[in-house]
Design an enzyme around this catalytic site. Structure first.
Site, PDB file in Angstrom:
ATOM      1  N   THR A 185      17.570  58.894  40.148  1.00 57.34           N
ATOM      2  CA  THR A 185      17.706  59.070  38.693  1.00 57.34           C
ATOM      3  C   THR A 185      16.526  59.848  38.120  1.00 57.34           C
ATOM      4  O   THR A 185      15.405  59.774  38.646  1.00 57.34           O
ATOM      5  CB  THR A 185      17.781  57.689  38.011  1.00 57.34           C
ATOM      6  N   TYR A 235      13.863  49.684  36.313  1.00 55.77           N
ATOM      7  CA  TYR A 235      15.011  50.397  36.873  1.00 55.77           C
ATOM      8  C   TYR A 235      14.533  51.671  37.579  1.00 55.77           C
ATOM      9  O   TYR A 235      14.818  51.886  38.762  1.00 55.77           O
ATOM     10  CB  TYR A 235      16.011  50.743  35.758  1.00 55.77           C
TER      11      TYR A 235
END
Ligand code: UDP
Length: 330
Positions: free
Chosen positions: A117, A141
Protein backbone atom coordinates in the site's frame (compact mmCIF):
# COMPACT_ATOMS: atom_id res chain seq x y z
CA UNK A 1 0.36 -20.83 -14.11
CA UNK A 2 -1.37 -22.47 -11.13
CA UNK A 3 -1.90 -19.62 -8.66
CA UNK A 4 -3.18 -19.66 -5.09
CA UNK A 5 -5.11 -16.42 -4.53
CA UNK A 6 -5.20 -15.79 -0.79
CA UNK A 7 -8.13 -13.46 -0.16
CA UNK A 8 -9.65 -14.40 -3.52
CA UNK A 9 -13.19 -13.75 -2.20
CA UNK A 10 -12.34 -10.18 -1.22
CA UNK A 11 -12.58 -6.96 -3.19
CA UNK A 12 -9.28 -6.86 -5.08
CA UNK A 13 -8.63 -10.62 -4.92
CA UNK A 14 -11.94 -11.50 -6.58
CA UNK A 15 -11.19 -9.14 -9.46
CA UNK A 16 -7.71 -10.60 -9.83
CA UNK A 17 -9.17 -14.12 -10.04
CA UNK A 18 -11.29 -13.02 -13.04
CA UNK A 19 -8.24 -11.48 -14.70
CA UNK A 20 -6.21 -14.65 -14.10
CA UNK A 21 -8.93 -16.73 -15.76
CA UNK A 22 -9.08 -14.32 -18.70
CA UNK A 23 -5.31 -14.53 -19.12
CA UNK A 24 -5.47 -18.36 -19.20
CA UNK A 25 -4.07 -19.05 -15.72
CA UNK A 26 -5.55 -21.47 -13.18
CA UNK A 27 -6.49 -19.76 -9.92
CA UNK A 28 -7.28 -21.57 -6.68
CA UNK A 29 -8.91 -19.49 -3.92
CA UNK A 30 -8.15 -19.50 -0.23
CA UNK A 31 -10.31 -17.22 1.93
CA UNK A 32 -11.72 -17.58 5.45
CA UNK A 33 -14.70 -15.35 4.51
CA UNK A 34 -14.23 -13.05 7.52
CA UNK A 35 -14.34 -10.11 5.12
CA UNK A 36 -14.59 -12.02 1.83
CA UNK A 37 -17.86 -13.05 0.19
CA UNK A 38 -18.82 -16.56 -0.90
CA UNK A 39 -20.71 -15.03 -3.82
CA UNK A 40 -17.55 -13.30 -5.05
CA UNK A 41 -15.86 -16.68 -5.59
CA UNK A 42 -15.64 -17.28 -9.32
CA UNK A 43 -17.65 -20.24 -10.56
CA UNK A 44 -15.66 -23.41 -11.21
CA UNK A 45 -12.60 -22.19 -9.30
CA UNK A 46 -11.44 -24.47 -6.44
CA UNK A 47 -12.23 -22.74 -3.14
CA UNK A 48 -10.84 -23.42 0.34
CA UNK A 49 -12.46 -21.83 3.39
CA UNK A 50 -9.19 -21.77 5.36
CA UNK A 51 -7.23 -19.12 7.26
CA UNK A 52 -3.96 -18.06 5.71
CA UNK A 53 -2.19 -18.65 9.03
CA UNK A 54 -3.23 -22.32 9.19
CA UNK A 55 0.18 -23.48 8.13
CA UNK A 56 -0.45 -27.23 7.87
CA UNK A 57 -3.66 -26.87 5.88
CA UNK A 58 -2.13 -24.25 3.61
CA UNK A 59 0.89 -26.47 2.97
CA UNK A 60 -1.42 -29.39 2.08
CA UNK A 61 -3.33 -27.19 -0.38
CA UNK A 62 -0.12 -25.88 -1.96
CA UNK A 63 1.07 -29.45 -2.49
CA UNK A 64 -2.18 -31.12 -3.51
CA UNK A 65 -3.05 -28.33 -5.97
CA UNK A 66 0.55 -28.14 -7.30
CA UNK A 67 0.61 -24.37 -6.77
CA UNK A 68 3.43 -22.48 -8.53
CA UNK A 69 2.82 -18.95 -7.24
CA UNK A 70 0.93 -17.33 -4.36
CA UNK A 71 -0.85 -13.97 -4.52
CA UNK A 72 -1.77 -12.50 -1.16
CA UNK A 73 -4.67 -10.05 -0.77
CA UNK A 74 -6.03 -11.13 2.62
CA UNK A 75 -5.41 -8.21 4.95
CA UNK A 76 -7.38 -6.11 7.36
CA UNK A 77 -7.47 -2.64 5.85
CA UNK A 78 -9.18 -0.17 8.20
CA UNK A 79 -6.60 2.46 9.04
CA UNK A 80 -8.61 3.87 11.98
CA UNK A 81 -9.17 0.43 13.50
CA UNK A 82 -5.47 -0.38 13.15
CA UNK A 83 -4.76 2.57 15.45
CA UNK A 84 -7.22 1.40 18.14
CA UNK A 85 -6.65 -2.36 17.73
CA UNK A 86 -3.04 -2.76 16.61
CA UNK A 87 -2.71 -6.37 17.82
CA UNK A 88 -5.46 -7.46 15.45
CA UNK A 89 -3.55 -5.89 12.56
CA UNK A 90 -0.11 -7.23 13.50
CA UNK A 91 -1.68 -10.67 14.03
CA UNK A 92 -3.52 -10.90 10.72
CA UNK A 93 -1.44 -8.75 8.42
CA UNK A 94 1.99 -9.73 9.69
CA UNK A 95 1.97 -12.92 11.82
CA UNK A 96 -0.50 -14.81 9.62
CA UNK A 97 1.39 -13.71 6.51
CA UNK A 98 4.58 -15.05 8.08
CA UNK A 99 2.80 -18.42 8.57
CA UNK A 100 1.67 -18.38 4.94
CA UNK A 101 5.24 -17.76 3.83
CA UNK A 102 6.48 -20.59 6.08
CA UNK A 103 3.94 -22.94 4.50
CA UNK A 104 5.14 -21.85 1.06
CA UNK A 105 8.78 -22.47 1.84
CA UNK A 106 7.92 -25.87 3.39
CA UNK A 107 6.03 -26.78 0.24
CA UNK A 108 8.79 -25.49 -2.02
CA UNK A 109 6.69 -22.68 -3.53
CA UNK A 110 8.96 -19.67 -4.00
CA UNK A 111 7.03 -17.11 -6.05
CA UNK A 112 4.94 -14.51 -4.25
CA UNK A 113 2.92 -11.44 -5.24
CA UNK A 114 2.01 -9.15 -2.37
CA UNK A 115 -0.63 -6.44 -1.96
CA UNK A 116 1.15 -3.58 -0.31
CA UNK A 117 0.00 0.00 0.00
CA UNK A 118 1.00 3.62 -0.45
CA UNK A 119 0.34 3.85 3.31
CA UNK A 120 3.86 2.38 3.75
CA UNK A 121 5.16 5.84 2.78
CA UNK A 122 3.23 7.84 5.37
CA UNK A 123 3.29 11.54 4.53
CA UNK A 124 5.34 11.65 1.31
CA UNK A 125 8.42 13.81 0.99
CA UNK A 126 7.65 14.43 -2.69
CA UNK A 127 4.83 14.17 -5.22
CA UNK A 128 4.17 12.27 -7.39
CA UNK A 129 5.33 9.30 -5.34
CA UNK A 130 8.08 7.13 -6.78
CA UNK A 131 9.25 3.81 -5.36
CA UNK A 132 12.45 5.24 -3.90
CA UNK A 133 10.78 7.63 -1.41
CA UNK A 134 11.52 6.94 2.26
CA UNK A 135 8.90 4.69 3.86
CA UNK A 136 7.64 5.99 7.20
CA UNK A 137 4.11 4.76 7.90
CA UNK A 138 1.95 6.83 10.23
CA UNK A 139 -0.40 4.05 11.37
CA UNK A 140 -0.18 0.33 12.27
CA UNK A 141 -1.92 -0.69 9.04
CA UNK A 142 0.86 0.84 6.92
CA UNK A 143 3.49 -0.45 9.34
CA UNK A 144 2.30 -4.08 9.09
CA UNK A 145 2.49 -3.88 5.30
CA UNK A 146 5.99 -2.41 5.45
CA UNK A 147 7.02 -5.12 7.93
CA UNK A 148 5.91 -7.76 5.43
CA UNK A 149 7.85 -6.01 2.64
CA UNK A 150 10.95 -6.20 4.83
CA UNK A 151 10.34 -9.84 5.72
CA UNK A 152 10.05 -10.62 2.01
CA UNK A 153 13.44 -8.99 1.35
CA UNK A 154 15.01 -11.20 4.04
CA UNK A 155 13.38 -14.34 2.63
CA UNK A 156 14.55 -13.47 -0.88
CA UNK A 157 18.08 -13.24 0.46
CA UNK A 158 17.97 -16.31 2.72
CA UNK A 159 15.74 -18.71 0.80
CA UNK A 160 15.61 -17.49 -2.80
CA UNK A 161 11.98 -16.35 -2.53
CA UNK A 162 11.15 -14.23 -5.55
CA UNK A 163 8.47 -11.62 -5.05
CA UNK A 164 6.75 -8.47 -6.22
CA UNK A 165 5.11 -6.01 -3.81
CA UNK A 166 2.58 -3.59 -5.29
CA UNK A 167 1.83 -0.41 -3.38
CA UNK A 168 -1.71 0.48 -4.30
CA UNK A 169 -3.08 3.96 -4.16
CA UNK A 170 -6.91 4.15 -3.80
CA UNK A 171 -8.32 0.92 -5.24
CA UNK A 172 -11.71 1.66 -6.76
CA UNK A 173 -14.33 0.57 -9.29
CA UNK A 174 -15.85 -2.79 -10.13
CA UNK A 175 -15.74 -5.38 -12.89
CA UNK A 176 -17.02 -3.99 -16.20
CA UNK A 177 -19.87 -6.52 -16.42
CA UNK A 178 -21.11 -5.48 -12.97
CA UNK A 179 -20.88 -9.05 -11.65
CA UNK A 180 -18.54 -8.32 -8.73
CA UNK A 181 -17.69 -5.14 -6.89
CA UNK A 182 -16.88 -3.42 -3.62
CA UNK A 183 -18.81 -4.52 -0.51
CA UNK A 184 -17.08 -3.70 2.76
CA UNK A 185 -18.73 -3.85 6.16
CA UNK A 186 -18.29 -1.27 7.53
CA UNK A 187 -17.72 0.81 4.40
CA UNK A 188 -15.28 3.66 4.84
CA UNK A 189 -14.15 4.33 1.26
CA UNK A 190 -15.18 7.48 -0.48
CA UNK A 191 -16.70 6.25 -3.77
CA UNK A 192 -19.16 3.69 -2.32
CA UNK A 193 -20.13 6.16 0.40
CA UNK A 194 -20.85 8.90 -2.13
CA UNK A 195 -22.90 6.45 -4.21
CA UNK A 196 -24.91 5.57 -1.09
CA UNK A 197 -25.51 9.27 -0.49
CA UNK A 198 -26.68 9.65 -4.11
CA UNK A 199 -29.19 6.81 -3.82
CA UNK A 200 -30.47 7.90 -0.40
CA UNK A 201 -29.04 4.88 1.42
CA UNK A 202 -27.08 7.41 3.45
CA UNK A 203 -28.34 10.81 4.36
CA UNK A 204 -25.32 12.65 2.97
CA UNK A 205 -21.59 12.51 2.36
CA UNK A 206 -19.36 14.33 4.78
CA UNK A 207 -16.36 16.03 3.17
CA UNK A 208 -13.50 15.72 5.62
CA UNK A 209 -11.83 19.13 5.33
CA UNK A 210 -12.30 21.89 2.78
CA UNK A 211 -9.34 24.06 3.78
CA UNK A 212 -6.46 22.00 2.38
CA UNK A 213 -3.87 23.66 0.19
CA UNK A 214 -5.30 22.02 -2.95
CA UNK A 215 -7.13 23.57 -5.93
CA UNK A 216 -10.62 23.13 -4.42
CA UNK A 217 -9.62 22.82 -0.77
CA UNK A 218 -10.38 19.07 -0.51
CA UNK A 219 -7.92 16.16 -0.39
CA UNK A 220 -6.39 14.75 -3.55
CA UNK A 221 -6.15 10.99 -4.01
CA UNK A 222 -5.14 8.68 -6.84
CA UNK A 223 -8.12 6.40 -7.57
CA UNK A 224 -7.04 3.34 -9.55
CA UNK A 225 -9.32 0.66 -10.98
CA UNK A 226 -9.19 -2.84 -9.46
CA UNK A 227 -8.90 -4.46 -12.89
CA UNK A 228 -5.91 -2.25 -13.73
CA UNK A 229 -4.32 -3.25 -10.43
CA UNK A 230 -5.00 -6.91 -11.15
CA UNK A 231 -3.38 -6.78 -14.58
CA UNK A 232 -0.12 -5.51 -13.09
CA UNK A 233 -0.04 -8.52 -10.74
CA UNK A 234 -0.19 -10.88 -13.69
CA UNK A 235 2.26 -8.91 -15.84
CA UNK A 236 4.99 -9.47 -13.24
CA UNK A 237 4.87 -13.29 -13.37
CA UNK A 238 7.72 -13.70 -15.87
CA UNK A 239 10.05 -11.63 -13.71
CA UNK A 240 9.70 -14.05 -10.82
CA UNK A 241 11.46 -16.94 -12.57
CA UNK A 242 14.78 -15.68 -11.20
CA UNK A 243 15.29 -16.99 -7.62
CA UNK A 244 15.64 -14.16 -5.11
CA UNK A 245 14.24 -11.54 -7.49
CA UNK A 246 12.49 -8.66 -5.74
CA UNK A 247 10.34 -5.94 -7.24
CA UNK A 248 8.42 -2.99 -5.83
CA UNK A 249 5.91 -0.99 -7.82
CA UNK A 250 3.67 1.96 -6.98
CA UNK A 251 0.34 1.58 -8.75
CA UNK A 252 -1.86 4.57 -9.45
CA UNK A 253 -3.10 6.47 -12.49
CA UNK A 254 -0.86 9.39 -11.58
CA UNK A 255 -3.78 11.80 -11.99
CA UNK A 256 -5.22 12.75 -8.62
CA UNK A 257 -8.83 13.73 -7.99
CA UNK A 258 -10.27 15.81 -5.20
CA UNK A 259 -13.15 14.72 -2.97
CA UNK A 260 -15.35 17.26 -4.76
CA UNK A 261 -14.36 15.80 -8.15
CA UNK A 262 -15.33 12.32 -6.97
CA UNK A 263 -18.71 13.65 -5.84
CA UNK A 264 -19.20 15.33 -9.24
CA UNK A 265 -18.32 12.07 -11.03
CA UNK A 266 -20.91 10.20 -8.96
CA UNK A 267 -23.54 12.84 -9.73
CA UNK A 268 -22.75 12.48 -13.42
CA UNK A 269 -22.89 8.66 -13.40
CA UNK A 270 -26.04 8.39 -11.30
CA UNK A 271 -27.86 11.47 -12.55
CA UNK A 272 -28.64 12.26 -8.91
CA UNK A 273 -27.67 15.17 -6.68
CA UNK A 274 -25.45 14.17 -3.75
CA UNK A 275 -26.24 15.87 -0.42
CA UNK A 276 -22.95 17.16 1.00
CA UNK A 277 -21.98 18.27 4.50
CA UNK A 278 -18.61 19.94 5.00
CA UNK A 279 -16.92 18.90 8.25
CA UNK A 280 -13.52 19.11 9.93
CA UNK A 281 -10.45 17.38 8.55
CA UNK A 282 -10.08 13.70 9.42
CA UNK A 283 -7.01 13.06 11.60
CA UNK A 284 -4.09 11.57 9.70
CA UNK A 285 -5.21 12.51 6.17
CA UNK A 286 -2.33 13.87 4.06
CA UNK A 287 -3.55 16.63 1.67
CA UNK A 288 -2.39 14.82 -1.46
CA UNK A 289 -1.24 11.33 -2.40
CA UNK A 290 -0.60 10.27 -5.97
CA UNK A 291 1.65 7.84 -7.72
CA UNK A 292 4.39 8.00 -10.26
CA UNK A 293 3.90 4.60 -11.90
CA UNK A 294 6.54 5.04 -14.60
CA UNK A 295 8.43 2.01 -13.28
CA UNK A 296 5.42 -0.33 -13.66
CA UNK A 297 4.71 1.10 -17.10
CA UNK A 298 8.29 0.68 -18.30
CA UNK A 299 9.13 -2.66 -16.70
CA UNK A 300 5.77 -4.43 -16.89
CA UNK A 301 4.23 -2.70 -19.89
CA UNK A 302 1.42 -1.72 -17.50
CA UNK A 303 -1.30 0.30 -19.19
CA UNK A 304 -3.96 2.14 -17.21
CA UNK A 305 -7.23 1.40 -18.99
CA UNK A 306 -9.52 3.28 -16.60
CA UNK A 307 -7.70 6.59 -16.81
CA UNK A 308 -10.38 9.02 -15.63
CA UNK A 309 -12.44 9.20 -12.46
CA UNK A 310 -15.58 9.12 -14.63
CA UNK A 311 -14.65 5.74 -16.12
CA UNK A 312 -13.87 4.31 -12.68
CA UNK A 313 -17.04 5.63 -11.06
CA UNK A 314 -19.20 4.36 -13.95
CA UNK A 315 -18.11 0.78 -13.20
CA UNK A 316 -18.69 1.26 -9.46
CA UNK A 317 -22.18 2.61 -10.20
CA UNK A 318 -23.00 -0.33 -12.49
CA UNK A 319 -22.25 -2.72 -9.62
CA UNK A 320 -23.98 -0.70 -6.90
CA UNK A 321 -27.11 -0.01 -8.94
CA UNK A 322 -27.50 -3.72 -9.74
CA UNK A 323 -26.58 -4.79 -6.19
CA UNK A 324 -27.84 -2.10 -3.79
CA UNK A 325 -27.18 -4.41 -0.82
CA UNK A 326 -23.84 -5.61 -2.15
CA UNK A 327 -23.54 -9.39 -1.89
CA UNK A 328 -26.36 -9.35 0.68
CA UNK A 329 -24.54 -11.73 3.02
CA UNK A 330 -23.85 -9.51 6.02
N1 UDP B 1 -13.34 11.15 2.57
C1 UDP B 1 -14.35 12.09 2.85
N2 UDP B 1 -15.52 11.63 3.39
C2 UDP B 1 -15.75 10.33 3.67
C3 UDP B 1 -14.73 9.38 3.37
C4 UDP B 1 -13.53 9.83 2.82
O1 UDP B 1 -14.19 13.28 2.62
O2 UDP B 1 -16.83 9.99 4.18
C5 UDP B 1 -12.08 11.62 1.97
C6 UDP B 1 -10.85 11.29 2.80
O3 UDP B 1 -10.59 12.36 3.70
C7 UDP B 1 -9.78 11.16 1.74
C8 UDP B 1 -10.54 10.64 0.52
O4 UDP B 1 -11.90 10.92 0.78
O5 UDP B 1 -9.25 12.41 1.40
C9 UDP B 1 -10.37 9.13 0.31
O6 UDP B 1 -10.67 8.48 1.53
P1 UDP B 1 -10.75 6.91 1.64
O7 UDP B 1 -11.11 6.60 3.08
O8 UDP B 1 -11.64 6.38 0.57
O9 UDP B 1 -9.29 6.39 1.30
P2 UDP B 1 -7.85 6.79 1.93
O10 UDP B 1 -7.25 7.78 1.00
O11 UDP B 1 -8.09 7.33 3.31
O12 UDP B 1 -7.13 5.49 1.92
Amino acid sequence: MKVLVVGGAGYIGSHCVRQLLEAGHQPVILDNLVYGHRKAVAEGVPFYDVSLGDKEKVKDILESEAIELVMHFAAYCYVGESVTAPLKYYENNFVETLRLLEAMLDAGVTKFVFSSTCATFGVPERLPMTEDLPQAPINPYGQTKLDVENLLKSLAHAHGLSFAAFRYFNAAGASEDGSIGEDHDPETHLIPLVIDAATGKRENIKIFGTDYDTPDGTCLRDYVHVDDLSRAHIAVFDKLDQPGAQYFYNLGTGTPNSVREVIAAVEKATGKKVPVVEVERRAGDPPALYADSTKAKQELGWVVKFDTIDKIVETAWRWHSANPDGYGDR
